[in-house]
Design an enzyme around this catalytic site. Structure first.
Site, PDB file in Angstrom:
ATOM      1  CG  HIS A  72      -2.141  -0.891   1.009  1.00  4.49           C
ATOM      2  ND1 HIS A  72      -2.067  -2.269   1.089  1.00  4.49           N
ATOM      3  CD2 HIS A  72      -3.435  -0.613   0.707  1.00  4.49           C
ATOM      4  CE1 HIS A  72      -3.252  -2.790   0.853  1.00  4.49           C
ATOM      5  NE2 HIS A  72      -4.106  -1.809   0.614  1.00  4.49           N
ATOM      6  CB  VAL A  76      -0.465   5.506  -1.790  1.00  3.53           C
ATOM      7  CG1 VAL A  76      -1.134   6.874  -1.614  1.00  3.53           C
ATOM      8  CG2 VAL A  76      -1.446   4.410  -1.391  1.00  3.53           C
ATOM      9  N   GLY A  78       4.427   6.078  -3.968  1.00  2.22           N
ATOM     10  CA  GLY A  78       5.756   5.516  -4.088  1.00  2.22           C
ATOM     11  C   GLY A  78       6.215   5.027  -2.728  1.00  2.22           C
ATOM     12  CG  ASP A  80       6.408   8.307   0.222  1.00  2.00           C
ATOM     13  OD1 ASP A  80       5.599   7.407   0.563  1.00  2.00           O
ATOM     14  OD2 ASP A  80       6.044   9.457  -0.091  1.00  2.00           O
ATOM     15  CB  SER A  82       3.383   8.751   2.421  1.00  2.00           C
ATOM     16  OG  SER A  82       3.007   7.818   1.420  1.00  2.00           O
ATOM     17  N   PRO A 167      -5.094  -0.658  -6.334  1.00  2.00           N
ATOM     18  CG  PRO A 167      -3.718  -2.151  -7.459  1.00  2.00           C
ATOM     19  CD  PRO A 167      -3.731  -1.225  -6.295  1.00  2.00           C
ATOM     20  CG  HIS A 197      -4.292 -11.652  -2.373  1.00  2.00           C
ATOM     21  ND1 HIS A 197      -5.048 -11.210  -3.444  1.00  2.00           N
ATOM     22  CD2 HIS A 197      -3.876 -10.530  -1.727  1.00  2.00           C
ATOM     23  CE1 HIS A 197      -5.079  -9.889  -3.443  1.00  2.00           C
ATOM     24  NE2 HIS A 197      -4.376  -9.456  -2.413  1.00  2.00           N
TER      25      HIS A 197
END
Length: 330
Positions: A72, A76, A78, A80, A82, A167, A197
């Protein structure tokens, strides 16, 4: 002797494929490198590995949590870190408020351990990448493989970026391929990384459309019937939104493995996006190949994880090295 030879083959496949992708990643974009902290913090990767392993051994569900956080984060803005930022008075609407993820406290624990040996040196973005790699080793019994580093931490985190970057589990194949292509990944990477998954959990609301009002004909009927005993129809009073294991077929739902591909072929997967992998000859062949050759899949997965770890990274003087993973430096 045959078992030892097989294990050696797995090691060679994983190491060679991951090494090839780490070279490709560094050539294609900003410079990440293996052993980035070899001089500035030689203990960095070992510290992350030791703490990550201890966390997963205490709670085996955490391997999937680290892997999902990394995915995730990279998709979003890259890779980084965040996704790790908490809301603040200046930015109350951060990424983590848009989607329920686990592992934030664990990431703070790993960061604290790294700060104790090398203050202000190792970015949260690299720590998350190392933790995801180490999760594959611990939860998937992968041979150790290199994860290039040198990422810096971002200072921006926006709620609505999540919906543009991640996605959806109900996407059709063409949209999934386009979503991955937008991040520099291809259909091979889509199929390979979908193997994650094989472990972790999902809430019923993410796949209830395959169960109600009628069962998706591509889903195994017995498998669907079992899911319907856990997941109530949408709108049921007091029904809640239970979480179920992504892999309800295997004896170990916390193991990262190629069993996912057997489940896809048997119609025993939760998401529309997973079953969509059988809707083209190309991706269906990749699913069958991964199901038939677990060792080759491990090599592909390691390489794809390294490749994903190079998405839109900040390097050099861009971004910062956060002191705390959940807050930008003041």
């Amino acid at each position: 002797m045959a078992v030892a030879t097989c294990n050696l083959a797995v090691v060679l496949l994983v190491v060679l494929m991951a090494a090839a992708l780490s070279t490709e990643t560094s050539m294609a974009g900003p410079s990440l490198m293996n052993g980035f902290y070899s001089s500035s913090c030689p203990q960095a990767e070992a510290t992350v590995r030791n703490v990550t392993e201890a966390i997963i051994m205490k709670d085996p569900t955490m391997g999937a949590a680290f892997m999902r956080l990394f995915f995730h984060d990279c998709f979003v803005r890259g890779c980084d870190a965040s996704i790790l930022l908490d809301p603040s008075s200046s930015n109350p609407s951060v990424e983590k408020k848009a989607i329920a993820l686990r592992g934030y406290d664990a990431m703070n624990t790993i960061k604290s351990a790294v700060e104790a040996v090398c203050p202000g040196t190792v970015s949260c973005a690299d720590i998350l990448a190392f933790a995801a790699r180490d999760s594959a080793v611990v939860s998937g019994t992968f041979p150790a493989f290199a994860m290039p580093s040198g990422r810096r931490d971002g200072v921006v985190s926006r709620f609505f970026d999540v919906f543009q970057g991640i996605p959806s589990p109900v996407m059709q194949l063409k949209d999934l391929v386009a979503s991955f292509a937008a991040k520099g990944l291809n259909a091979d990477d889509l199929v390979t990384l979908s193997g994650a998954h094989s472990f972790g959990q999902a809430h019923c609301s993410f796949f209830n459309g395959r169960l109600y009002p009628t069962v998706d004909p591509t889903m195994n009927a017995t498998y669907a019937a079992a899911l319907r005993t856990v997941c109530p129809p949408p709108g049921t009073d007091g029904g809640g939104d239970p979480a179920v294991s992504n892999n309800r077929v295997s004896a170990d739902p916390n193991a990262l493995s190629s069993r996912f591909y057997d489940n896809v072929l048997a119609g025993k997967v939760l998401f529309v996006s997973d079953q969509q992998l059988l809707t083209s000859n190309d991706t269906a062949a990749k699913v069958a190949s991964n199901a038939g050759d677990p060792a080759a899949w491990m090599g592909r997965f390691a390489a794809a994880l390294v490749k994903m770890g190079g998405i839109q990274v900040l390097t050099g003087t861009n971004g910062q090295v956060r002191k705390y993973c959940n807050a930008i430096n003041s």
